[in-house]
Write a protein that holds these residues in place. Structure first.
Motif, PDB file in Angstrom:
ATOM      1  N   PHE A  43      30.851  30.528  45.451  1.00 12.22           N
ATOM      2  CA  PHE A  43      31.364  29.431  44.410  1.00 12.22           C
ATOM      3  C   PHE A  43      32.723  30.313  44.048  1.00 12.22           C
ATOM      4  CE2 PHE A  43      32.431  27.829  40.328  1.00 12.22           C
ATOM      5  CZ  PHE A  43      32.306  26.509  40.573  1.00 12.22           C
ATOM      6  N   ARG A  44      33.695  29.630  43.815  1.00  8.34           N
ATOM      7  CA  ARG A  44      35.215  30.186  43.235  1.00  8.34           C
ATOM      8  C   ARG A  44      35.119  30.256  41.520  1.00  8.34           C
ATOM      9  NH1 ARG A  44      38.429  28.376  47.042  1.00  8.34           N
ATOM     10  NH2 ARG A  44      38.658  30.273  48.118  1.00  8.34           N
ATOM     11  N   THR A  45      34.553  31.108  41.001  1.00  3.71           N
ATOM     12  CA  THR A  45      34.600  30.802  39.519  1.00  3.71           C
ATOM     13  C   THR A  45      36.036  30.892  38.805  1.00  3.71           C
ATOM     14  OG1 THR A  45      34.352  33.427  39.305  1.00  3.71           O
ATOM     15  CG2 THR A  45      32.395  32.141  39.395  1.00  3.71           C
ATOM     16  N   ALA A  46      36.940  31.479  39.389  1.00  2.00           N
ATOM     17  CA  ALA A  46      38.279  31.462  38.828  1.00  2.00           C
ATOM     18  C   ALA A  46      38.854  30.033  38.703  1.00  2.00           C
ATOM     19  CB  ALA A  46      39.151  32.450  39.529  1.00  2.00           C
ATOM     20  N   LYS A  47      38.303  29.144  39.763  1.00  2.00           N
ATOM     21  CA  LYS A  47      38.848  27.770  39.932  1.00  2.00           C
ATOM     22  C   LYS A  47      38.321  26.876  38.524  1.00  2.00           C
ATOM     23  CE  LYS A  47      39.508  23.896  42.793  1.00  2.00           C
ATOM     24  NZ  LYS A  47      41.213  23.844  42.724  1.00  2.00           N
ATOM     25  N   PHE A  48      36.958  27.451  38.048  1.00  2.00           N
ATOM     26  CA  PHE A  48      36.485  26.596  37.130  1.00  2.00           C
ATOM     27  C   PHE A  48      36.529  27.171  35.708  1.00  2.00           C
ATOM     28  CE2 PHE A  48      32.644  25.356  34.649  1.00  2.00           C
ATOM     29  CZ  PHE A  48      32.862  23.827  34.581  1.00  2.00           C
ATOM     30  N   ALA A  49      37.647  26.728  35.139  1.00  2.00           N
ATOM     31  CA  ALA A  49      38.195  27.274  33.806  1.00  2.00           C
ATOM     32  C   ALA A  49      36.900  27.482  32.649  1.00  2.00           C
ATOM     33  CB  ALA A  49      39.183  26.169  33.072  1.00  2.00           C
ATOM     34  N   GLU A  50      36.143  26.646  32.699  1.00  5.19           N
ATOM     35  CA  GLU A  50      35.235  26.545  31.524  1.00  5.19           C
ATOM     36  C   GLU A  50      34.061  27.653  31.934  1.00  5.19           C
ATOM     37  OE1 GLU A  50      35.319  22.729  29.149  1.00  5.19           O
ATOM     38  OE2 GLU A  50      34.544  22.299  31.195  1.00  5.19           O
ATOM     39  N   TYR A  51      33.966  28.398  33.161  1.00  8.51           N
ATOM     40  CA  TYR A  51      32.823  29.199  33.390  1.00  8.51           C
ATOM     41  C   TYR A  51      32.664  30.200  32.139  1.00  8.51           C
ATOM     42  CZ  TYR A  51      29.670  32.403  36.143  1.00  8.51           C
ATOM     43  OH  TYR A  51      28.866  33.033  36.645  1.00  8.51           O
ATOM     44  N   GLY A  52      31.206  30.238  31.672  1.00  8.87           N
ATOM     45  CA  GLY A  52      30.951  31.117  30.542  1.00  8.87           C
ATOM     46  C   GLY A  52      30.876  30.296  29.357  1.00  8.87           C
ATOM     47  N   ILE A  69      29.556  44.059  35.207  1.00  8.58           N
ATOM     48  CA  ILE A  69      28.582  43.837  36.689  1.00  8.58           C
ATOM     49  C   ILE A  69      28.493  45.386  36.971  1.00  8.58           C
ATOM     50  CG2 ILE A  69      29.111  43.375  38.994  1.00  8.58           C
ATOM     51  CD1 ILE A  69      30.990  40.901  38.144  1.00  8.58           C
ATOM     52  N   ARG A  70      26.929  45.407  37.345  1.00  6.93           N
ATOM     53  CA  ARG A  70      26.753  46.734  37.556  1.00  6.93           C
ATOM     54  C   ARG A  70      26.541  47.031  39.044  1.00  6.93           C
ATOM     55  NH1 ARG A  70      22.192  47.449  32.852  1.00  6.93           N
ATOM     56  NH2 ARG A  70      23.486  47.122  31.027  1.00  6.93           N
ATOM     57  N   ILE A  71      26.488  45.847  39.948  1.00  9.39           N
ATOM     58  CA  ILE A  71      26.079  45.681  41.193  1.00  9.39           C
ATOM     59  C   ILE A  71      27.284  46.298  41.971  1.00  9.39           C
ATOM     60  CG2 ILE A  71      24.570  44.156  41.161  1.00  9.39           C
ATOM     61  CD1 ILE A  71      26.202  41.890  42.568  1.00  9.39           C
ATOM     62  N   HIS A  72      27.336  46.638  43.250  1.00  8.10           N
ATOM     63  CA  HIS A  72      28.371  47.109  43.937  1.00  8.10           C
ATOM     64  C   HIS A  72      29.179  46.244  44.315  1.00  8.10           C
ATOM     65  CE1 HIS A  72      25.885  45.679  47.297  1.00  8.10           C
ATOM     66  NE2 HIS A  72      26.862  45.495  47.958  1.00  8.10           N
ATOM     67  N   VAL A  73      30.495  46.238  44.426  1.00  5.89           N
ATOM     68  CA  VAL A  73      31.429  44.952  44.719  1.00  5.89           C
ATOM     69  C   VAL A  73      31.278  44.775  46.136  1.00  5.89           C
ATOM     70  CG1 VAL A  73      33.785  44.668  44.721  1.00  5.89           C
ATOM     71  CG2 VAL A  73      33.069  45.853  42.842  1.00  5.89           C
ATOM     72  N   ASP A  74      31.228  43.466  46.173  1.00  3.16           N
ATOM     73  CA  ASP A  74      30.973  42.755  47.721  1.00  3.16           C
ATOM     74  C   ASP A  74      32.444  42.511  48.084  1.00  3.16           C
ATOM     75  OD1 ASP A  74      30.680  41.204  49.833  1.00  3.16           O
ATOM     76  OD2 ASP A  74      28.709  40.195  48.946  1.00  3.16           O
ATOM     77  N   GLU A  84      36.118  37.016  46.621  1.00  2.56           N
ATOM     78  CA  GLU A  84      37.567  36.739  46.176  1.00  2.56           C
ATOM     79  C   GLU A  84      37.334  37.455  44.625  1.00  2.56           C
ATOM     80  OE1 GLU A  84      39.012  32.828  48.330  1.00  2.56           O
ATOM     81  OE2 GLU A  84      38.816  32.798  45.980  1.00  2.56           O
ATOM     82  N   ASN A  85      36.288  37.398  44.036  1.00  2.00           N
ATOM     83  CA  ASN A  85      36.115  37.891  42.690  1.00  2.00           C
ATOM     84  C   ASN A  85      34.636  38.216  42.489  1.00  2.00           C
ATOM     85  OD1 ASN A  85      35.769  37.730  39.912  1.00  2.00           O
ATOM     86  ND2 ASN A  85      37.558  36.291  39.423  1.00  2.00           N
ATOM     87  N   PRO A  86      34.686  39.404  41.844  1.00  4.50           N
ATOM     88  CA  PRO A  86      33.232  39.837  41.570  1.00  4.50           C
ATOM     89  C   PRO A  86      32.421  38.856  41.004  1.00  4.50           C
ATOM     90  CG  PRO A  86      34.902  41.707  40.912  1.00  4.50           C
ATOM     91  CD  PRO A  86      35.629  40.266  41.174  1.00  4.50           C
ATOM     92  N   GLN A  87      32.854  38.039  40.194  1.00  2.00           N
ATOM     93  CA  GLN A  87      31.998  37.055  39.370  1.00  2.00           C
ATOM     94  C   GLN A  87      31.562  35.795  40.248  1.00  2.00           C
ATOM     95  OE1 GLN A  87      34.444  35.787  36.228  1.00  2.00           O
ATOM     96  NE2 GLN A  87      34.657  37.760  35.426  1.00  2.00           N
ATOM     97  N   ASP A  88      32.425  35.766  41.401  1.00  3.83           N
ATOM     98  CA  ASP A  88      31.961  34.670  42.375  1.00  3.83           C
ATOM     99  C   ASP A  88      30.349  34.817  42.837  1.00  3.83           C
ATOM    100  OD1 ASP A  88      34.362  33.786  41.995  1.00  3.83           O
ATOM    101  OD2 ASP A  88      34.840  34.458  43.846  1.00  3.83           O
ATOM    102  N   PHE A  89      29.602  33.712  42.909  1.00  5.31           N
ATOM    103  CA  PHE A  89      28.291  33.993  43.365  1.00  5.31           C
ATOM    104  C   PHE A  89      27.997  32.830  44.158  1.00  5.31           C
ATOM    105  CE2 PHE A  89      28.982  30.432  40.084  1.00  5.31           C
ATOM    106  CZ  PHE A  89      28.520  29.364  40.743  1.00  5.31           C
ATOM    107  N   VAL A  90      26.885  33.533  45.076  1.00  6.49           N
ATOM    108  CA  VAL A  90      26.643  32.931  46.346  1.00  6.49           C
ATOM    109  C   VAL A  90      25.873  31.429  46.513  1.00  6.49           C
ATOM    110  CG1 VAL A  90      24.139  33.903  46.664  1.00  6.49           C
ATOM    111  CG2 VAL A  90      25.538  33.595  48.526  1.00  6.49           C
TER     112      VAL A  90
END
Length: 468
Positions: A144-153, A167-172, A176-182
Motif C-alpha cells: 500500500f502506498r501510504t504517501a498517497k493517502f494524506a490522512e494516514y496516521g 521503524i526498527r525493522i530493516h529497510v525493505d 517505495e517508502n518504509p511506512q508502506d505495508f504489505v
C-alpha cells in the motif's frame, strides 16, 4: 439520556447516531487461531458482548461480526512446529475458541468470517487499490502506498515523521517508502498459497479485515472495535485501505479497550506472562472472570492479580446470594397470601435500573453500572428481612435483577443438581441409616447434601431442609 461513545478517532465522547435508525453494524477484530485464547483476547470478547447486549436492550437491531484470521505467519510457523496443516490447526483452535466463549457467556457473533473463505473479495479489494494508484507490486509482493493517502496516521494520531523515525525493522528495498505495508505476500517454498494476479501467495494481515468488514457490513460501519494494541498499525492500515478504495469513512465510531496487566506488569509474549482462558477456567468460575473484566472501565488498563480476583469473587458472591435468596423467598411465597406492595422497595429498584442505564449510556461505564447492581442488592436484602412480603414486589425485584443481568451476563441461573424429590429421598435414607446405626452412610449423605448447597435443620416436627 442518549448513548455517548468515546470515539478513538476524535478522542472525545460523541452522541451515538447509527447510519440507519434502529440498526447497528459492529465489527470487532477476532483472534488469529494458532493457539488457545488468553485473557487479553477475553477482554474485548466480553466487553463487546456487553456492548451488543446493551444496544439490543435499548432497542437496536445489531449485526455483529467477529472474524477469524485462519492463515498468517503465526499459523504457518505453528504448522511447521507441529506437523499439522494450517487448515487443521485453524479448525482445532476455532473449536477451542467457541468452547471458551461459550463458557464465558459470550454470545457468538452473527457472522464469524474466515480469511480463507473470502480470498476472492480480498484479491478484488487489492486490485481496486492498484487501479486507483494506492497499491504497487514488486517481486510478487503488493504494498500500500501510504504517501498517497494524506490522512494516514489520523486514527492513532501518529506523526508520519515520527513513524518513519521509529521503524526498527530493516529497510525493505522493495518498498517505495518504509511506512508502506504489505497487502499481498508472495508464497515461500512449502507455504500454503492462493493464486492471484501477482502470483501465488496470501494476503497481508490488514487487508483481510477491510475486505471482510466491507463484504458483510458495507463500506461504512457504525462501530469498529478491538484492543488498544490494534490502533496502530492494524486499524490505521484498515482506515487507509478502505477509505482509499471507497472514499468513505470506514467506521463512524472507533472503540478500543485497554491493556491487561499481570501482577502490575503488562501482559506480553516477550514476558511469557500470558494466561490462557481454558487453563484459568479450571480454577476460576467463568462468571467471576466476566465480572472481573467488567469491574474496570473498558478504556483503562486492568490488573490481573490474586487480590483483584478475590475481590471480584466476593463482589459477585454478594450479588448471587441476594438474587438466590430473593428467588427462594419468591418460590416459598407461591400460593400464599402476602402483604401489600412495598413502594420503597419498588422505588429503589426503579432507581437502580435508571442509574444502570445512565452509566451504560455514558460510554458503557460498566464499573459504575455494577454499582447500580449493588444498590439493587442492598434494597433487596433490606426488603427480605421483613417477615411479611409482597409477591408482586418480590417479582418486580427479580425482574430488575434479570433486566440488568441481561446486559452484564454475570448471573448464571443454574438448574439444581438435585431435584426436591431427590433431596427428600436422600434425607429419608439418612434417617434410616442413623436408625440402623450406619453412621458412615449417614455422614456420607449429609456431606453430599452439604456439597450441593442443601442445609438440614432439626426441628420438633422433624428434619427440614433448604437450599443455601
Amino acid at each position: 439520556m442518549s448513548l455517548k461513545i468515546f470515539n478513538t478517532l476524535s478522542r472525545a465522547k460523541e452522541e451515538f447516531k447509527p447510519l440507519v435508525p434502529g440498526k447497528v453494524n459492529m465489527y470487532v477484530c477476532g483472534p488469529t487461531v494458532y493457539d488457545y485464547i488468553h485473557i487479553g483476547n477475553a477482554r474485548p470478547l466480553i466487553f463487546f458482548d456487553v456492548v451488543r447486549r446493551y444496544l439490543q436492550a435499548i432497542g437496536y437491531d445489531v449485526t455483529y461480526v467477529v472474524n477469524f484470521t485462519d492463515v498468517d505467519d503465526k499459523l504457518i510457523r505453528k504448522s511447521e512446529q507441529t506437523g499439522m496443516s494450517v487448515p487443521d490447526l485453524a479448525e482445532k483452535f476455532i473449536a477451542a475458541f467457541y468452547e471458551d466463549i461459550d463458557a464465558l457467556g459470550v454470545g457468538r457473533a452473527d457472522i464469524h468470517p474466515r480469511v480463507t473463505e473470502n480470498m476472492t473479495e480480498i484479491i478484488e479489494f487489492i486490485q481496486g487499490l492498484e487501479a486507483k494508484g494506492f497499491a504497487y507490486e514488486n517481486g510478487g509482493d503488493v504494498y500500500f502506498r501510504t504517501a498517497k493517502f494524506a490522512e494516514y496516521g489520523k486514527l492513532s494520531h501518529q506523526n508520519l515523521e515520527e513513524l518513519q523515525f521509529g521503524i526498527r525493522i530493516h529497510v525493505d528495498e522493495r518498498k517505495e517508502n518504509p511506512q508502506d505495508f504489505v497487502l499481498w505476500k508472495a508464497a515461500k517454498p512449502g507455504e500454503i498459497y492462493w493464486s492471484s494476479p501477482w502470483g501465488d501467495g496470501r494476503p497481508g494481515w490488514h487487508i483481510e479485515c477491510s475486505a471482510m468488514a466491507g463484504k458483510y457490513l458495507g463500506t461504512t460501519l457504525d462501530i469498529h472495535g478491538g484492543g488498544h494494541d490494534l490502533q496502530f498499525p492494524h486499524h490505521e492500515c484498515e482506515v487507509a485501505q478502505s477509505e482509499a478504495l471507497h472514499g468513505k469513512p470506514l467506521a463512524n465510531y472507533w472503540m478500543h479497550n485497554g491493556h491487561i496487566h499481570i501482577n502490575d506488569e503488562i501482559m506480553s509474549k516477550s514476558r511469557g506472562n500470558g494466561i490462557k482462558v481454558n487453563e484459568l477456567l479450571k480454577t476460576m468460575k467463568p462468571e467471576v472472570l466476566r465480572f472481573f473484566m467488567l469491574s474496570t472501565h473498558y478504556r483503562n488498563p486492568i490488573n490481573f492479580s490474586d487480590e483483584a480476583v478475590t475481590q471480584a469473587e466476593n463482589g459477585l458472591e454478594r450479588v448471587k446470594n441476594s438474587f438466590s435468596n430473593l428467588i427462594y423467598r419468591l418460590d416459598a411465597c407461591a400460593g400464599q397470601s402476602t402483604s401489600a406492595r412495598d413502594e420503597a422497595a419498588e422505588l429503589a429498584a426503579a432507581a437502580a435500573t435508571e442509574l444502570f442505564q445512565a452509566k451504560m449510556n455514558d460510554d458503557f461505564n460498566t464499573p459504575d453500572a455494577i454499582t447500580a447492581v449493588f444498590d439493587l442488592v442492598s434494597a433487596t436484602n433490606q426488603y427480605l428481612q421483613r417477615q411479611d412480603v409482597s409477591v408482586d414486589t418480590l417479582d418486580l425485584l427479580s425482574q430488575a435483577f434479570r433486566e440488568l443481568n441481561r446486559v452484564l451476563g454475570i448471573l448464571v441461573e443454574e438448574q439444581p443438581d438435585l431435584l426436591d424429590t431427590d433431596i427428600e429421598q436422600l434425607i429419608k435414607e439418612r434417617t434410616e441409616a442413623r436408625q440402623n446405626k450406619q453412621w458412615a452412610r449417614a455422614d456420607e449423605i449429609r456431606d453430599l447434601l452439604t456439597e450441593k448447597g442443601i442445609v438440614l435443620e432439626d426441628t420438633p416436627q422433624g428434619i427440614r431442609w433448604r437450599r443455601k
